[in-house]
Design a protein around this motif. Structure first.
Motif, PDB file in Angstrom:
ATOM      1  N   GLY A 269       0.807  -1.213   0.000  1.00  0.00           N
ATOM      2  CA  GLY A 269       0.000   0.000   0.000  1.00  0.00           C
ATOM      3  C   GLY A 269       0.836   1.257   0.000  1.00  0.00           C
ATOM      4  N   VAL A 270       1.877   1.266   0.831  1.00  0.00           N
ATOM      5  CA  VAL A 270       2.769   2.432   0.875  1.00  0.00           C
ATOM      6  C   VAL A 270       3.473   2.612  -0.461  1.00  0.00           C
TER       7      VAL A 270
ATOM      8  N   LYS B  37       2.157   6.846  -6.860  1.00  0.00           N
ATOM      9  CA  LYS B  37       1.198   7.868  -7.281  1.00  0.00           C
ATOM     10  C   LYS B  37       1.747   9.266  -7.027  1.00  0.00           C
ATOM     11  N   GLU B  38       2.408   9.448  -5.895  1.00  0.00           N
ATOM     12  CA  GLU B  38       2.972  10.757  -5.570  1.00  0.00           C
ATOM     13  C   GLU B  38       4.129  11.103  -6.519  1.00  0.00           C
TER      14      GLU B  38
ATOM     15  N   SER C 145       1.044   3.983  -3.101  1.00  0.00           N
ATOM     16  CA  SER C 145       0.736   5.389  -2.793  1.00  0.00           C
ATOM     17  C   SER C 145       1.903   6.299  -3.156  1.00  0.00           C
ATOM     18  N   LEU C 146       3.106   5.822  -2.858  1.00  0.00           N
ATOM     19  CA  LEU C 146       4.289   6.628  -3.166  1.00  0.00           C
ATOM     20  C   LEU C 146       4.500   6.735  -4.669  1.00  0.00           C
TER      21      LEU C 146
ATOM     22  N   ASN D 297       2.546  12.232  -9.672  1.00  0.00           N
ATOM     23  CA  ASN D 297       1.913  13.544  -9.537  1.00  0.00           C
ATOM     24  C   ASN D 297       2.935  14.672  -9.540  1.00  0.00           C
TER      25      ASN D 297
END
Length: 450
Positions: free
Chosen positions: A14-15, A21-22, A18-19, A25
């Motif tokens: 999950g981390v 995705k960052e 999420s990372l 972005n």
């Protein structure tokens, strides 16, 4: 316990997602080496197989993996999904490390999707973690090497050889790790084979004289060759194929040969042992007896005459073979630029002042890796590291990734407290380096990275 580690693995995944995705972005355009990798992958996705950027120096394994995901899972070949290709290999890393650690610790591995806490911690090693979110070849290359080793340690040698060939499509030097996979699998097998002892291979810490016992091991090797030849056949075919590639390519370097000429770079070994100790100090100091006992054992192994002679030889190699690579001196977006300019170039004597530290760090790692291994099991990794690092002229932490992971995997007695400290240390470095990269871009300079 397996249920707990499954939850940890889900959190790890999950981390990571999420990372990623960052990263996508914040870093919306290809960065650093990505402007070379991304267009090449996209050309392959379009079926333009004859297209090749001459600036690329590694084989097309990463791009072929992306094409595979494109054809099977309908991944688009845009930059976010190309980066996802790499992140997916990062998610596989704990599963393979669990099996490699189990091999060295001589225990049965847990279920496939329940990696150990130690494997999860090691998977967050800062170099692997950082490059797991960019379209770089480092993590897929590492995963291919580990998969080759896992298969070899399971005595599935034909499968290991096939994966070994595939690993060379990520990095040419992975051919060394294919041979290392064969070596560690057979040394373990010979160690526990009943009957006549074919190979002189005493426990590493009880070897009376390292040089003498090593020479005895070498001279006893011919007696063990008949036992090993049939197992070596698949790996011999890998060597033949690699030789064909070398002949066809005119050497080991692809593409930009002018800036990647293999040279003898002896201090690279010293940089690696210093890097390994700086990054892995919790592994070194949290052994049985703690840092004081380790320091005492290191001191006991330092012989004045031998240490002085070795220091003199190392000083000569520092003087003769230190390389001020133009890439290192010119690119101020890498941490190594500042280490080199502000530490090693502070004064001409500075590189020599580290020599006693290099020796002490090498002994410390020997004492951490050797307790549950034989002499050859402990020495085979340094011998494999030599041909992978010595010819590389550039000081680049990415080159240390596979050697560090394999060295760390040989440490079999990490206490729980040490593992917690190791995880927190990696997390602190990851937080700092990722934060700086994503949110501290400097105008006119760019983003800072390893």
């Amino acid at each position: 316990m397996s249920q707990d580690t499954r939850m940890l693995y889900i959190a790890y995944c999950g981390v990571a997602v999420s990372l990623l995705k960052e990263f996508n972005n914040e870093v919306t355009e290809p960065y650093m080496d990505e402007p070379f990798h991304v267009p090449q992958a996209q050309a392959y996705c379009r079926g333009e197989w004859s297209t090749w950027d001459p600036k690329l120096t590694t084989p097309p394994g990463l791009y072929l993996l992306s094409v595979l995901f494109h054809r099977i899972f309908m991944f688009q070949c845009n930059m976010p999904l190309l980066r996802l290709t790499v992140t997916l290999t990062l998610l596989a890393l704990p599963l393979l490390l669990t099996r490699l650690l189990a091999f060295h610790q001589r225990r049965r591995p847990p279920p496939l999707l329940a990696p150990t806490a130690e494997a999860l911690v090691l998977s967050t090693f800062p170099i692997a973690w950082f490059y797991g979110f960019l379209y770089y070849t480092e993590v897929p290359s590492l995963v291919s090497v580990l998969l080759t080793m896992v298969l070899a340690t399971q005595q599935r040698h034909w499968s290991a050889a096939v994966l070994g060939v595939l690993s060379c499509f990520f990095r040419q030097t992975n051919v060394i790790w294919v041979l290392y996979a064969f070596g560690i699998s057979q040394l373990m097998r010979l160690r526990f084979t009943r009957g006549k002892v074919l190979l002189h291979d005493p426990p590493a810490l009880s070897a009376v004289k390292l040089t003498g016992d090593f020479l005895r091991s070498i001279t006893s090797a011919p007696a063990a060759l008949p036992e090993l030849l049939s197992t070596f056949v698949p790996y011999m075919l890998v060597l033949v194929l690699f030789g064909v590639f070398m002949f066809w390519n005119g050497g080991i370097v692809l593409g930009d040969k002018a800036n990647h000429v293999p040279v003898l770079h002896v201090p690279q070994m010293y940089y690696f042992i210093a890097f390994a100790t700086l990054m892995g100090w919790p592994v070194v100091v949290f052994g049985h007896g703690g840092p004081l006992k380790l320091a005492s054992e290191v001191a006991c192994r330092i012989r004045l005459v031998f240490t002085a002679l070795l220091a003199a030889c190392m000083a000569y190699t520092v003087h003769r073979f230190t390389i001020h690579h133009p890439f290192l001196l010119a690119d101020n977006r890498h941490y190594t630029f500042y280490v080199w300019r502000r530490v090693f170039m502070l004064h001409p004597i500075v590189p020599y002042l580290f020599i006693p530290g290099y020796q002490a760090c090498a002994w410390a790692w020997w004492l951490r890796a050797a307790p549950d291994q034989t002499l050859l099991q402990t020495l085979i990794l340094p011998l494999a590291i030599l041909p992978t690092l010595l010819p590389t002229p550039l000081l680049e932490p990415r080159y240390f990734l596979v050697p560090y992971i394999l060295l760390r995997a040989q440490v079999v007695d990490m206490a729980s407290a040490g593992l917690v400290v190791e995880g927190l240390w990696y997390a602190a470095i990851n937080f700092a380096t990722v934060y700086v990269f994503l949110y501290k871009e400097r105008a006119g300079v760019g983003r800072f990275m390893w």
